[in-house]
Write a protein that holds these residues in place. Structure first.
Motif, mmCIF file in Angstrom:
data_model
loop_
_atom_site.group_PDB
_atom_site.id
_atom_site.type_symbol
_atom_site.label_atom_id
_atom_site.label_comp_id
_atom_site.label_asym_id
_atom_site.label_seq_id
_atom_site.Cartn_x
_atom_site.Cartn_y
_atom_site.Cartn_z
ATOM 1 N N VAL A 121 41.385 -20.794 96.482
ATOM 2 C CA VAL A 121 40.889 -21.241 95.058
ATOM 3 C C VAL A 121 41.754 -21.299 93.983
ATOM 4 O O VAL A 121 41.927 -22.408 93.310
ATOM 5 N N GLY A 122 42.804 -20.303 93.771
ATOM 6 C CA GLY A 122 43.904 -20.216 92.953
ATOM 7 C C GLY A 122 44.618 -21.573 93.028
ATOM 8 O O GLY A 122 44.919 -22.285 92.235
ATOM 9 N N ALA A 123 45.043 -22.039 94.264
ATOM 10 C CA ALA A 123 46.007 -23.138 94.330
ATOM 11 C C ALA A 123 45.229 -24.442 93.772
ATOM 12 O O ALA A 123 45.795 -25.388 93.559
ATOM 13 N N ALA A 124 43.721 -24.393 94.434
ATOM 14 C CA ALA A 124 43.068 -25.525 93.938
ATOM 15 C C ALA A 124 42.871 -25.858 92.690
ATOM 16 O O ALA A 124 43.036 -26.935 92.103
ATOM 17 N N LEU A 125 42.740 -24.749 91.836
ATOM 18 C CA LEU A 125 42.752 -24.765 90.298
ATOM 19 C C LEU A 125 43.990 -25.273 89.703
ATOM 20 O O LEU A 125 43.898 -26.158 89.135
ATOM 21 N N LEU A 126 45.044 -24.749 90.336
ATOM 22 C CA LEU A 126 46.501 -25.232 90.002
ATOM 23 C C LEU A 126 46.579 -26.627 90.109
ATOM 24 O O LEU A 126 47.178 -27.377 89.252
ATOM 25 N N HIS A 127 46.299 -27.212 91.224
ATOM 26 C CA HIS A 127 46.542 -28.595 91.634
ATOM 27 C C HIS A 127 45.549 -29.343 90.947
ATOM 28 O O HIS A 127 45.858 -30.676 90.345
ATOM 29 N N ALA A 128 44.461 -29.138 90.712
ATOM 30 C CA ALA A 128 43.653 -29.834 89.681
ATOM 31 C C ALA A 128 43.922 -29.713 88.445
ATOM 32 O O ALA A 128 43.802 -30.923 87.541
ATOM 33 N N GLY A 129 44.552 -28.667 87.771
ATOM 34 C CA GLY A 129 45.025 -28.752 86.641
ATOM 35 C C GLY A 129 46.150 -29.783 86.360
ATOM 36 O O GLY A 129 46.252 -30.099 85.182
ATOM 37 N N GLY A 155 47.035 -17.642 98.619
ATOM 38 C CA GLY A 155 47.740 -18.360 97.472
ATOM 39 C C GLY A 155 47.448 -17.183 96.400
ATOM 40 O O GLY A 155 46.976 -15.965 96.712
ATOM 41 N N PRO A 156 47.563 -17.815 95.230
ATOM 42 C CA PRO A 156 47.341 -17.080 93.851
ATOM 43 C C PRO A 156 46.087 -16.631 93.588
ATOM 44 O O PRO A 156 45.129 -17.317 93.871
ATOM 45 N N PRO A 157 45.970 -15.458 93.041
ATOM 46 C CA PRO A 157 44.439 -14.962 92.599
ATOM 47 C C PRO A 157 43.952 -16.300 91.535
ATOM 48 O O PRO A 157 44.559 -16.700 90.865
ATOM 49 N N ALA A 158 42.636 -16.420 91.886
ATOM 50 C CA ALA A 158 41.822 -17.578 91.148
ATOM 51 C C ALA A 158 41.920 -17.100 89.791
ATOM 52 O O ALA A 158 42.226 -17.948 88.928
ATOM 53 N N ILE A 160 44.127 -15.464 87.622
ATOM 54 C CA ILE A 160 45.386 -15.869 87.137
ATOM 55 C C ILE A 160 45.522 -17.129 86.824
ATOM 56 O O ILE A 160 45.768 -17.337 85.589
ATOM 57 N N VAL A 161 45.242 -17.802 87.565
ATOM 58 C CA VAL A 161 45.261 -19.326 87.401
ATOM 59 C C VAL A 161 44.247 -20.031 86.465
ATOM 60 O O VAL A 161 44.667 -20.597 85.475
ATOM 61 N N ARG A 162 43.021 -19.251 86.581
ATOM 62 C CA ARG A 162 41.932 -19.645 85.778
ATOM 63 C C ARG A 162 42.579 -19.412 84.145
ATOM 64 O O ARG A 162 42.084 -20.181 83.265
ATOM 65 N N ASP A 163 42.827 -17.964 83.964
ATOM 66 C CA ASP A 163 43.343 -18.051 82.695
ATOM 67 C C ASP A 163 44.295 -18.688 81.820
ATOM 68 O O ASP A 163 44.189 -19.009 80.783
ATOM 69 N N ARG A 164 45.363 -18.921 82.900
ATOM 70 C CA ARG A 164 46.253 -19.971 82.415
ATOM 71 C C ARG A 164 45.825 -21.443 81.979
ATOM 72 O O ARG A 164 46.244 -21.919 80.843
ATOM 73 N N LEU A 165 44.924 -21.894 82.851
ATOM 74 C CA LEU A 165 44.311 -23.135 82.623
ATOM 75 C C LEU A 165 43.471 -23.173 81.481
ATOM 76 O O LEU A 165 43.512 -24.091 80.480
ATOM 77 N N VAL A 166 42.672 -22.032 81.240
ATOM 78 C CA VAL A 166 41.696 -22.043 80.118
ATOM 79 C C VAL A 166 42.446 -21.905 78.773
ATOM 80 O O VAL A 166 41.939 -22.449 77.567
ATOM 81 N N ALA A 167 43.768 -21.064 78.709
ATOM 82 C CA ALA A 167 44.554 -21.453 77.589
ATOM 83 C C ALA A 167 45.263 -22.390 77.247
ATOM 84 O O ALA A 167 45.535 -22.748 76.205
ATOM 85 N N LEU A 192 29.193 -14.193 96.629
ATOM 86 C CA LEU A 192 30.035 -15.464 96.119
ATOM 87 C C LEU A 192 30.004 -15.699 94.870
ATOM 88 O O LEU A 192 30.902 -16.220 93.961
ATOM 89 N N ASP A 193 28.740 -15.698 94.461
ATOM 90 C CA ASP A 193 28.354 -16.193 93.007
ATOM 91 C C ASP A 193 29.076 -15.587 92.035
ATOM 92 O O ASP A 193 29.349 -15.717 90.855
ATOM 93 N N ARG A 194 28.633 -14.043 92.333
ATOM 94 C CA ARG A 194 29.331 -13.321 91.349
ATOM 95 C C ARG A 194 30.738 -13.420 91.291
ATOM 96 O O ARG A 194 31.558 -13.318 90.117
ATOM 97 N N TYR A 195 31.680 -13.483 92.496
ATOM 98 C CA TYR A 195 32.967 -14.020 92.517
ATOM 99 C C TYR A 195 33.483 -14.857 91.688
ATOM 100 O O TYR A 195 34.370 -14.984 90.720
ATOM 101 N N TYR A 196 32.663 -16.388 91.655
ATOM 102 C CA TYR A 196 32.852 -17.397 91.003
ATOM 103 C C TYR A 196 32.570 -16.981 89.367
ATOM 104 O O TYR A 196 33.468 -17.359 88.624
ATOM 105 N N GLU A 197 31.562 -16.208 89.078
ATOM 106 C CA GLU A 197 31.408 -15.945 87.766
ATOM 107 C C GLU A 197 32.491 -15.164 87.069
ATOM 108 O O GLU A 197 32.969 -15.260 86.155
ATOM 109 N N GLU A 198 33.100 -14.093 87.850
ATOM 110 C CA GLU A 198 34.070 -13.297 87.412
ATOM 111 C C GLU A 198 35.514 -13.917 87.700
ATOM 112 O O GLU A 198 36.363 -13.401 86.707
ATOM 113 N N ASN A 199 35.637 -14.649 88.483
ATOM 114 C CA ASN A 199 37.153 -15.132 88.734
ATOM 115 C C ASN A 199 37.474 -16.346 88.587
ATOM 116 O O ASN A 199 38.745 -16.803 88.713
ATOM 117 N N VAL A 200 36.562 -17.251 88.554
ATOM 118 C CA VAL A 200 36.714 -18.777 88.743
ATOM 119 C C VAL A 200 36.459 -19.418 87.621
ATOM 120 O O VAL A 200 37.184 -20.245 86.973
#
Length: 240
Positions: A121-129, A155-158, A160-167, A192-200
């Motif tokens: 998921v982290g790599a997916a967010l990085l690629h999308a960003g 890959g990288p924790p989601a 960490i990438v999430r926070d970078r993109l939000v910034a 899984l829904d809780r994981y998305y809420e807290e980490n994605v």
């Protein structure tokens, strides 16, 4: 001398044209980042792809696109699995009419599908960003819409990438697909829904729509896209 001046003039014109193209305004730049890991079987993959194809030509979504200031959005469709597989299926396209949405949907319906190992998921967010870099568009809103049926195991924790993109001013919305069956011998992930809420998901107005299974995926996608495109916060729109 005249030839040199003409060349300089031509280069200046090309630069101006490139700059103009790079600043094409749209109401929204939206990257759809779709999970194609092996935990999704062939039937589920078909339901997932069909969900996006049908959603993109839904009347409510077309109305949402045409209701914006510029009456158009820019859309990019990517697929992801492990860190080794992040790919652009359909690059940036302007959607400014029902016909434009249909052309995008037709391309998506015809595009080959792939299935790959692992869930990054982290790599997916990085690629999308990274898709927003030199996209050729400018907009007040840049959004990543990530959907999937599992949490990061590569890959990288989601978060960490999430926070970078939000910034960077990018909003991330999620569409977790809850499964009620075993996955390669492992029990279903009931949180899984809780994981998305807290980490994605993250960023101003970010949200997620949960699909109980892939049979519900199409409806979830339609509801989610209407809300994303309309930038509605608070109360959810009625299901599409």
């Amino acid at each position: 001398m005249k030839r040199r001046s003409a060349l300089v003039g031509s280069l200046a014109a090309m630069a101006a044209a490139t700059a103009a193209k790079a600043e094409t305004p749209v109401d929204l730049q939206l990257v759809l980042a779709v999970d194609v890991s092996r935990s999704i079987d062939e039937v589920e993959a078909e339901l997932q792809r069909r969900g996006y194809v049908e959603a993109l030509t839904n009347d409510r979504i077309i109305d949402a696109i045409l209701s914006g200031e510029h009456r158009r959005i820019a859309l990019c469709y990517t697929e992801w699995a492990g860190t080794h597989y992040q790919t652009v299926v359909i690059d940036w396209s302007v959607i400014d009419s029902a016909a434009g949405a249909r052309r995008f949907a037709d391309k998506l319906a015809e595009a080959p599908r792939s299935s790959q190992s692992w869930t990054a998921v982290g790599a997916a967010l990085l690629h999308a960003g990274q898709r927003f870099e030199n996209s050729g568009f400018t907009s007040k809103r840049r959004v990543i819409d990530v959907s999937g049926d599992g949490r990061t195991n590569d890959g990288p924790p989601a978060e960490i990438v999430r926070d970078r993109l939000v910034a960077q001013g990018i909003v991330i919305n999620g569409l977790p697909v809850m499964m009620n069956r075993t996955n390669f011998g492992r029990p279903p992930d009931l949180t899984l829904d809780r994981y998305y809420e807290e980490n994605v998901i993250g960023g101003p107005g970010s949200f997620m729509i949960v699909a109980d299974n892939f049979d519900q995926f199409g409806r979830a996608v339609r509801t989610k896209l209407v809300r994303e495109i309309s930038s509605v916060e608070g109360v959810l729109p009625a299901p599409a």
